[in-house]
Scaffold this active site. Sequence first.
Site, PDB file in Angstrom:
ATOM      1  N   CYS A  87       0.845  -1.202   0.000  1.00  0.00           N
ATOM      2  CA  CYS A  87       0.000   0.000   0.000  1.00  0.00           C
ATOM      3  C   CYS A  87       0.882   1.255   0.000  1.00  0.00           C
ATOM      4  CB  CYS A  87      -0.991  -0.027   1.158  1.00  0.00           C
ATOM      5  SG  CYS A  87      -2.366   1.141   0.959  1.00  0.00           S
ATOM      6  N   HIS A 195      -3.880  -4.526   0.097  1.00  0.00           N
ATOM      7  CA  HIS A 195      -3.401  -5.115   1.348  1.00  0.00           C
ATOM      8  C   HIS A 195      -3.535  -6.632   1.276  1.00  0.00           C
ATOM      9  CE1 HIS A 195      -2.960  -1.485   3.870  1.00  0.00           C
ATOM     10  NE2 HIS A 195      -3.947  -1.003   3.137  1.00  0.00           N
ATOM     11  N   GLU A 197      -2.707  -8.768   3.441  1.00  0.00           N
ATOM     12  CA  GLU A 197      -3.100  -9.283   4.753  1.00  0.00           C
ATOM     13  C   GLU A 197      -4.598  -9.120   5.009  1.00  0.00           C
ATOM     14  OE1 GLU A 197      -2.217  -4.933   5.565  1.00  0.00           O
ATOM     15  OE2 GLU A 197      -1.515  -6.507   4.201  1.00  0.00           O
TER      16      GLU A 197
END
Length: 217
Positions: A87, A195, A197
């Site tokens: 990001c 992202h 994650e």
Amino acid sequence: MDESPTDAEVSVALVDYGLGNLRSATRGLERAGASVEITDDPEAFAAADGVVLPGVGAFREGMENAGPLREALTDHAEAGRPLFGICLGMQMLLTTSEEADHAGEGEVTGLDLIPGTNVRFEVDRKVPHMGWNELEVERDHPIVDGVDGEHAYFVHSYYAAPDDADAVVATADYGVDFPAVVANEAGNVFGTQFHPEKSGETGLKILRNFVDYCAER
């Protein structure tokens, strides 16, 4: 018996410069099989198999906070070792960003590991762009193995515009095709605008690809 790359534990230094989503990034990398150290110590970067530069926030603040680590991150990348920006961390891999100019703060210099700038969305849609978008892989790179056509989670108002079109590894569409994954010419410096994650199984696959890449290096 010899260990395969994925059998050996891979060490990852997760850069702590005050703006990263460290907890969820750590969990994601650990699920992908890495041993993670959250650190701002350049010696830890040198000892790790790979370095992850996370980031949530503004480009200027990111570069100011990471300023003391600029040389160590650049040295790591120029030595051909894996550096993964997420990001804001991906945007910091580029040379400049319109974000500081847009805020009236003047030009800020990024790490300049992938020459280019970050530009603001000029689309007839809500900005920031938030949500799930399909990834379209544009060229081969280990980080995107097995994710063409899958969806990832984005939150951003600016996107990368590399000087070299070959730096674009994958794109997504939000009124305009924008780079979702970029990489330098050598391939060891790369980043995702989304992202991983927060991107479910697609994101976990990306993180496992990163861990495997580090192991193979």
